[in-house]
Design an enzyme around this catalytic site. Structure first.
Site, mmCIF file in Angstrom:
data_model
loop_
_atom_site.group_PDB
_atom_site.id
_atom_site.type_symbol
_atom_site.label_atom_id
_atom_site.label_comp_id
_atom_site.label_asym_id
_atom_site.label_seq_id
_atom_site.Cartn_x
_atom_site.Cartn_y
_atom_site.Cartn_z
ATOM 1 C CG ASP A 241 -8.476 67.454 8.804
ATOM 2 O OD1 ASP A 241 -8.018 66.935 7.771
ATOM 3 O OD2 ASP A 241 -7.961 68.441 9.347
ATOM 4 C CB THR B 85 -4.264 66.937 -0.981
ATOM 5 O OG1 THR B 85 -4.733 67.209 0.340
ATOM 6 C CG2 THR B 85 -5.093 67.714 -1.972
HETATM 7 CA CA CA Z 1 -6.671 68.377 6.617
#
Ligand code: CA
Length: 705
Positions: free
Chosen positions: A322, A257
C-alpha cells in the site's frame, strides 16, 4: 468585469477608479503572482508549497494568537460528524472550501459568515465504498467558478457568486465497481482534472480532464492497463502492459487510483499526478509473473492539452505494501550543487523523500525521511529501491515491515518553506506484520487487499517480544523538518500526536493534532511557541490570509477516518463531541470555544432472544469483514465515531434486517448490504452482536451494583 468608481470631492477632486474582480476570480496571472493577502490554491499558489509570505504573526507576538471565529461544517448526511481534510482557499476576503461528501462552503473570511453552501445530492450508499470516511480534500477556484468532486463521482462546477450549479459531469465509467471521489480537482491549462479513490476495493484508476468552461470531456488517462485481449486505450497503456503478467487478475481493476493533491506548472505546461497502490496487495495474485506494474505508485507528468504522458517515475516497483505515491506534490526552485533546479518533491508512503527534476523526471535524490526496513536505499543510477530481506514477498511467511500500510506520511499536506529551505512533514512510522491469504477472488464492494488481518494480529501475539523490540526501534512519530538539499533531518518535534497537515510562514510552522491542539512552532528550531486547545481532532492543513491589514490563520477541525481508519486511543475525539468546524485565529483573539464532553453511552437491556450459539463464529467473521472498518470493536475498545453495535436499542433490534438488507438508514449514511449479505448472514451477525450486548450489559449491571 464590474467597475466601481468613487468620486470624492474635498478641496480637490480625487477620482479613484478601482477595477474590482468578480467573486472567486483566480487566473494564471493572479496565481503565479500571488498577492500575499490571498491563498489561491490548496497549496497557496501554483507551487503548492503550503507556504505564505505573510509575516504579521511573528515568533514574538504569536503568544497573542487567539480565536477569531468558527463556522459549523458538520453533518450533511446523517448525524455522525465526519472528518474534514481540505485546505481552504481564500481570495479577496472570501473563503471557499469543501467538507464531507463533497459539500462546498463559501464564507466571509473575516467573520466566518456563510455566503452560500452547496449540499450535493449524494447517493449515501457510496459511504460504504469509502475506505477512510466520506471525506473531501478540497476545491479548485478558477475565474469565478468553484469545482468539487462528490463522493459518488460527479465533478460539479459552481458559480462562485452564489453556489448555483453551472454544470455537473458523471466521471465514473462503471458504477458496479466501488469507485469514490475524495480528491480535489486540479486546474491545468484550459482543463480541470479529477481522479478517484477505491484502490483497496478493486477498481481501475484513471483521471479525466474536462473543459474548464463547458465541462466537455477532453481526455481520460488510465493509470493501469486493462485486460490486453480487449486492446489498449492509449500508447501509454500498451507500454504499461509490458510490465504486467498478461494473465493478471484483471477483474480486480488493479487500482493505481489518483486521490491526492496534484500540481500544475504553467511555464512547463505539465500536470503532475501521484498514483496509488494496487488491489490485491500481493503481486503473486494480481500479476503472478511479477513485473513493475506501471503506473502504480508513480509520479506522472502529463501534457494537459492532450493527456499524453511526458515523463513518469515509479517510486515502488511491484508494490505490495500500500505504498501509494498520492502524497502532496510540492514544486520548488532550489539550489542543488550550486545550480538552480526546478524540482518536484514528494514524501510518499514508502519512506523515501524524492527530489525530481520537474521538467525531465530525472531523479535528483531519494533518502529515507522516516524508519524504513523494506529497502536499504534507492539506487540513483537506476532510480530503483534496493530491497532487503524484510522487503521480500510475504507469500510464504509473514514479514515485519516499516512503514506500515499507512505509510511514513499519508495525505496530510507537508509544507516547503523557501525562507528556511526546509520541508515540514507529518511523519509517522509504525512497523506492521504483512500476511496474505492463500487464495484470492475479487468480490464487489469490499476490501480486496487480500491481507489476512486476523492472522496478522495472531502472528503479532505469537512473537510479541520480537515485535516489542521492533516497535521500540522502528516506531516514530513527529513533525519533522527535512532539508531537501542535504537530505538530512534539521529538527524533530515528537510530543502530542503531531499528525495534522502543515502550513508555514517565513518564521513559523502551524499544525493541528488528533489530540485537539493547534500548535505553532519556530520554523528554524521546532520549538513550540504557542498551543491552542480546541478539543477537536485536527487533520487538515491550515491556510493563512490577510483582510483589512489583519493576518488570519484558519483550519478545518474535525476527526474521522484518516487514511488508515486507525483511530488512536489518545484522540481527543473520544473525550469531546466531534464538533466539525472551521476555526479562524488572529492576534488578540479570544478563547476557543470547547465542545461538550462526550457522555458515556449506556448499554440498553438486550432483547429476550435465545442466542443461537452455532451462528456466533460465522457472525464474528462476517462482522470483522464487513462491519469492523466503520464500527470498530465493542465497549471499552470501541475506538470509532460510528455507533457501538453492542449497544443497540430495542427499536434497532426490531428492524436490524431492514437496516442491512433494505437500507432504511441510508439517509443517515448507513449503507445497504443486500448485494453482499444474505438473510442468513445478517442473522449470524445479529446473534453475534446480541451476545456482545449481553456481555456488555452484564458487565455494566455488575459495575452499577
Ligand atoms: Ca491505499
Amino acid at each position: 468585469m464590474r467597475k466601481s468608481c468613487y468620486a470624492v470631492l474635498f478641496f480637490v477632486f480625487i477620482i479613484s477608479c478601482k477595477e474590482e474582480k468578480p467573486i472567486g476570480w483566480i487566473d494564471y496571472e493572479r496565481l503565479t503572482h500571488r498577492e500575499v493577502k490571498d491563498w489561491l490554491s490548496l497549496g497557496g499558489d501554483h507551487m503548492m508549497q503550503h507556504y505564505s509570505p505573510l509575516n504579521q504573526i511573528t515568533k514574538e507576538n504569536v503568544k497573542d494568537l487567539g480565536y477569531a471565529w468558527e463556522y459549523d461544517a458538520s453533518t450533511i448526511i446523517g448525524n455522525v460528524p465526519r472528518g474534514l481534510e481540505a485546505t481552504p482557499i481564500v481570495v479577496d476576503g472570501i473563503m471557499f472550501t469543501s467538507g464531507a461528501w463533497g459539500a462546498v462552503y463559501a464564507l466571509d473570511a473575516k467573520t466566518g459568515k456563510q455566503l452560500w453552501i452547496y449540499k450535493p445530492e449524494v447517493d449515501a450508499s457510496y459511504g460504504r465504498r469509502a475506505c477512510c470516511d466520506v471525506v473531501n480534500r478540497g476545491v479548485a477556484v478558477w475565474e469565478g467558478k468553484v469545482y468539487v468532486g462528490t463522493l459518488d463521482g460527479y465533478l460539479i462546477c459552481l458559480n462562485a457568486e452564489n453556489g448555483s450549479v453551472l454544470w455537473s459531469k458523471d466521471t465514473f465509467t462503471d458504477r458496479t465497481k466501488a469507485y469514490t471521489i475524495t480528491s480535489p480537482p486540479q486546474v491545468a491549462g484550459s482543463i480541470v482534472m479529477i481522479g478517484n479513490s477505491g484502490g483497496e476495493y478493486g477498481v481501475r484508476g484513471y483521471i479525466t480532464a474536462y473543459d474548464l468552461k463547458t465541462g466537455e470531456e477532453k481526455w481520460r488517462f488510465w493509470i493501469v492497463p486493462g485486460d490486453p485481449t480487449k486492446g489498449y486505450e492509449s500508447e501509454e497503456m500498451e507500454m504499461a502492459a509490458k510490465t504486467w503478467d498478461p494473465n493478471s487478475q484483471w477483474e480486480s481493476g488493479m487500482g493505481g487510483t489518483a486521490w491526492g493533491e496534484s500540481a500544475y506548472d504553467p511555464e512547463l505546461n505539465l500536470l503532475y499526478v501521484g498514483t496509488g497502490n494496487s488491489t490485491p496487495y500481493p503481486i503473486w495474485f494480481r500479476s503472478p509473473a511479477g513485473g513493475d506494474n506501471l503506473f502504480l505508485s508513480s509520479i506522472l507528468a502529463i501534457n494537459p492539452d492532450n493527456g499524453k504522458l511526458v515523463w513518469h517515475y515509479q517510486t515502488t516497483p511491484a508494490e505490495i505494501w500500500d505504498y501509494t505515491a498520492t502524497q502532496n506534490i510540492v514544486l520548488a526552485d532550489i539550489d542543488i550543487d550550486a545550480k538552480q533546479r526546478k524540482v518536484l518533491m514528494m514524501a510518499p508512503k514508502n519512506g523515501f523523500f524524492y527530489v525530481l527534476d520537474r521538467a525531465t523526471g530525472e531523479l535528483i535524490s531519494a533518502e529515507k525521511y522516516t524508519k524504513v526496513n523494506w529497502a536499504s536505499h534507492v539506487d540513483l543510477k537506476t532510480g530503483r529501491p534496493v530491497l532487503t530481506e524484510n522487503g521480500q514477498w510475504y507469500k510464504d511467511k509473514p514479514r515485519l515491515v516499516v512503514p506500515y500500510l499507512g505509510g511514513g506520511h499519508v495525505w496530510q499536506p507537508m509544507s516547503f518553506n523557501p525562507t528556511t529551505g526546509l520541508v515540514y512533514i507529518p511523519e509517522r512510522a509504525v512497523p506492521q506484520v504483512f500476511k496474505s491469504f492463500d487464495t484470492y477472488n475479487w468480490l464487489p464492494d469490499v476490501d480486496n487487499t487480500n491481507l489476512d488481518y486476523a492472522n496478522m494480529f495472531k502472528f503479532k501475539k505469537n512473537v510479541a517480544d520480537q515485535i516489542k523490540s521492533a516497535e521500540d526501534t522502528l516506531r516514530s512519530e513527529s513533525l519533522l523538518a527535512w532539508n531537501p538539499v542535504t537530505q538530512k533531518v534539521a529538527w524533530k518535534f515528537t510530543e502530542g500526536g503531531p499528525d495534522g497537515g502543515i502550513m508555514s510562514t517565513p518564521d513559523l510552522v502551524f499544525q493541528g493534532t488528533r489530540t485537539g491542539y493547534f500548535n505553532v512552532h519556530d520554523a528554524r528550531t521546532g520549538e513550540k511557541l504557542k498551543s491552542i486547545f480546541t478539543a477537536t481532532g485536527i487533520m487538515a492543513g491550515a491556510t493563512t490570509y490577510s483582510i483589512d491589514g489583519e493576518q488570519y490563520v484558519a483550519v478545518m477541525a474535525g476527526y474521522g477516518g484518516a487514511e488508515t481508519s486507525a483511530y488512536l486511543p489518545d484522540g481527543v475525539v473520544f473525550q469531546y463531541e466531534n464538533k466539525t468546524r472551521i476555526i479562524a485565529f488572529k492576534l488578540g483573539g479570544g478563547e476557543t470555544p470547547i465542545p461538550p464532553k462526550k457522555k458515556p453511552i449506556e448499554t440498553p437491556a438486550p432483547p429476550d432472544t435465545k442466542i443461537k450459539t452455532e451462528l456466533l463464529a460465522k457472525g464474528a467473521t462476517l462482522y470483522d469483514f464487513y462491519c469492523f472498518i466503520c464500527h470498530g470493536d465493542f465497549g471499552d475498545k470501541h475506538l470509532s465515531q460510528h455507533p457501538d453495535l453492542s449497544k443497540l436499542t430495542p427499536a434497532k433490534h426490531m428492524v436490524f434486517n431492514d437496516i442491512l438488507l433494505k437500507g432504511i438508514l441510508s439517509q443517515n449514511g448507513m449503507a445497504n448490504f443486500s448485494n453482499s449479505l444474505s438473510e442468513e448472514d445478517v442473522e449470524a451477525i445479529h446473534h453475534y452482536l446480541l451476545k456482545k450486548q449481553i456481555e456488555g450489559y452484564q458487565k455494566q449491571e455488575a459495575a452499577n451494583k
